[in-house]
Design a protein around this motif. Structure first.
Motif, PDB file in Angstrom:
ATOM      1  N   THR A   7       0.824  -1.208   0.000  1.00 57.68           N
ATOM      2  CA  THR A   7       0.000   0.000   0.000  1.00 57.68           C
ATOM      3  C   THR A   7       0.859   1.259   0.000  1.00 57.68           C
ATOM      4  N   HIS A   8       0.233   2.379  -0.397  1.00 59.32           N
ATOM      5  CA  HIS A   8       0.896   3.675  -0.523  1.00 59.32           C
ATOM      6  C   HIS A   8      -0.003   4.697   0.157  1.00 59.32           C
ATOM      7  N   TRP A   9       0.572   5.512   1.062  1.00 58.60           N
ATOM      8  CA  TRP A   9      -0.228   6.426   1.874  1.00 58.60           C
ATOM      9  C   TRP A   9       0.300   7.850   1.749  1.00 58.60           C
ATOM     10  N   ILE A  10      -0.620   8.814   1.588  1.00 52.84           N
ATOM     11  CA  ILE A  10      -0.284  10.223   1.443  1.00 52.84           C
ATOM     12  C   ILE A  10      -0.591  10.958   2.743  1.00 52.84           C
ATOM     13  N   PHE A  11       0.380  11.698   3.235  1.00 55.90           N
ATOM     14  CA  PHE A  11       0.247  12.445   4.489  1.00 55.90           C
ATOM     15  C   PHE A  11      -0.844  13.507   4.391  1.00 55.90           C
ATOM     16  N   GLN A  12      -1.711  13.536   5.418  1.00 58.00           N
ATOM     17  CA  GLN A  12      -2.777  14.532   5.498  1.00 58.00           C
ATOM     18  C   GLN A  12      -2.584  15.507   6.652  1.00 58.00           C
ATOM     19  N   ALA A  13      -2.193  15.000   7.815  1.00 56.74           N
ATOM     20  CA  ALA A  13      -2.081  15.886   8.980  1.00 56.74           C
ATOM     21  C   ALA A  13      -1.279  15.231  10.096  1.00 56.74           C
ATOM     22  N   ILE A  14      -0.673  16.084  10.921  1.00 59.80           N
ATOM     23  CA  ILE A  14      -0.079  15.679  12.194  1.00 59.80           C
ATOM     24  C   ILE A  14      -1.034  16.125  13.291  1.00 59.80           C
ATOM     25  N   ASP A  15      -1.469  15.196  14.097  1.00 58.75           N
ATOM     26  CA  ASP A  15      -2.418  15.459  15.186  1.00 58.75           C
ATOM     27  C   ASP A  15      -1.655  15.430  16.507  1.00 58.75           C
ATOM     28  N   LEU A  16      -1.469  16.620  17.102  1.00 54.31           N
ATOM     29  CA  LEU A  16      -0.774  16.727  18.380  1.00 54.31           C
ATOM     30  C   LEU A  16      -1.752  17.015  19.516  1.00 54.31           C
TER      31      LEU A  16
END
Length: 328
Positions: A55-64
């Motif tokens: 699988t290949h995944w595209i970054f959407q957000a960093i949740d802190l």
């Protein structure tokens, strides 16, 4: 109260992203949105047993928790999983490593990366992304979204890539596309490189190379000759793609950039730590290092080759990344 508000926001974000995935699927060959949603629900039913391999995944957000980051403009941050191997881009450097998965449990190990310096905003994104990724222990799925969780630092939200989907606005605004639109020369496997104004830009988001100091460069497949910043020609080895980070060549040596911390200095010998690995360099004769001290974060440009006992630093300067992400 804040925690409940965050949960509502995360749920809304997930629903919006899933609708976007359905629309993208419609534009790439799925017959209807209903069909896309049906496929999405099928993924939900099996969400506890999604296998990452292939699988290949595209970054959407960093949740802190109280803070969410999206990707920096002009970057594509992604993860690609194969059999026990993970590779990807953090927006500046390529990274690689190994992983093991058992249901939702996930562990990454032996992570390494190239050492190219980029704009401060992109370096800040890279640092946060890789810091979170290195401590991930769990991955959960919601339709086409995956949340990679680090129990100590936060979460990474990524979207599964759909084969054939169009580029997003921030991806299409890359240096490669601007170079192509300006009539730059297209070279490399499947015209994956664009050369213009002394710079080589890459369609897959790899860091561009300035040709000012290069007598050639290696693109991951072929070697190209450069004269006075102008591309003269390339070898023609057949490759389906260029996989490694591009390298600037100076004669028989490779010119590299990096950001690290000074741990020791004796005369022209200097030791710098990168990602917990200490390397020893020789400073170019006459190179000014006034004001640099042990513990300083520094940007270096250096030459290395198989014949050279130690890499030689030809440029060094202090590099500081404050909270606002601007270099000082």
């Amino acid at each position: 109260m804040i925690g409940r508000m965050l949960m509502v926001f995360r749920t809304a974000f997930a629903r919006f992203a899933r609708l976007l995935v359905a629309l993208l699927a419609l534009s790439t060959g799925v017959q209807s949105i209903d069909q896309a949603v049906a496929q999405d629900k099928a993924t939900d039913r099996n969400s506890g047993s999604v296998v990452l391999s292939g699988t290949h995944w595209i970054f959407q957000a960093i949740d802190l928790g109280e803070v969410w980051w999206g990707p920096a403009r002009g970057t594509e941050v992604f993860l690609r999983f194969s059999d026990k191997r993970v590779t990807g881009s953090s927006g500046c450097n390529r990274f690689f490593g190994e992983y093991t998965q058992s249901g939702k449990e996930l562990a990454l190990s032996e992570l390494g990366k190239t050492r190219i310096a980029c704009d401060p905003e992109i370096m800040k994104q890279e640092s946060a992304f890789l810091d979170l990724l290195s401590g991930v222990t769990e991955v959960t799925f919601d339709g086409q979204l995956a949340t990679f969780s680090n129990p100590d630092k936060g979460h990474l939200v990524l979207r599964r890539k759909i084969i054939g989907e169009p580029k997003t606005q921030h991806q299409s605004d890359s240096r490669y596309d601007r170079c192509k639109q300006a009539g730059g020369a297209l070279v490399g496997a499947q015209n994956s490189q664009c050369v213009s104004h002394g710079e080589v830009a890459f369609s897959d988001g790899r860091t561009p190379i300035s040709l000012d100091q290069c007598t050639g460069y290696f693109d991951g497949c072929n070697t190209c000759q450069v004269e006075n910043g102008v591309l003269k020609g390339c070898t023609r080895k057949a490759c389906s793609a260029e996989h490694s980070a591009p390298l600037c060549l100076v004669g028989d040596e490779t010119l590299l950039d990096g950001v690290g911390r000074i741990v020791e200095r004796r005369g022209r010998s200097i030791e710098i730590v990168f990602d917990d690995i200490v390397e020893r360099f020789t400073l170019k004769k006459g190179l000014k290092t006034t004001g640099l001290e042990k513990g300083d974060e520094v940007f270096i440009r250096y030459l290395t080759s198989a014949a050279r006992q130690r890499p030689k630093i030809i440029e060094i300067r202090r590099w500081k990344m404050p909270e606002n992400g601007t270099e000082q």
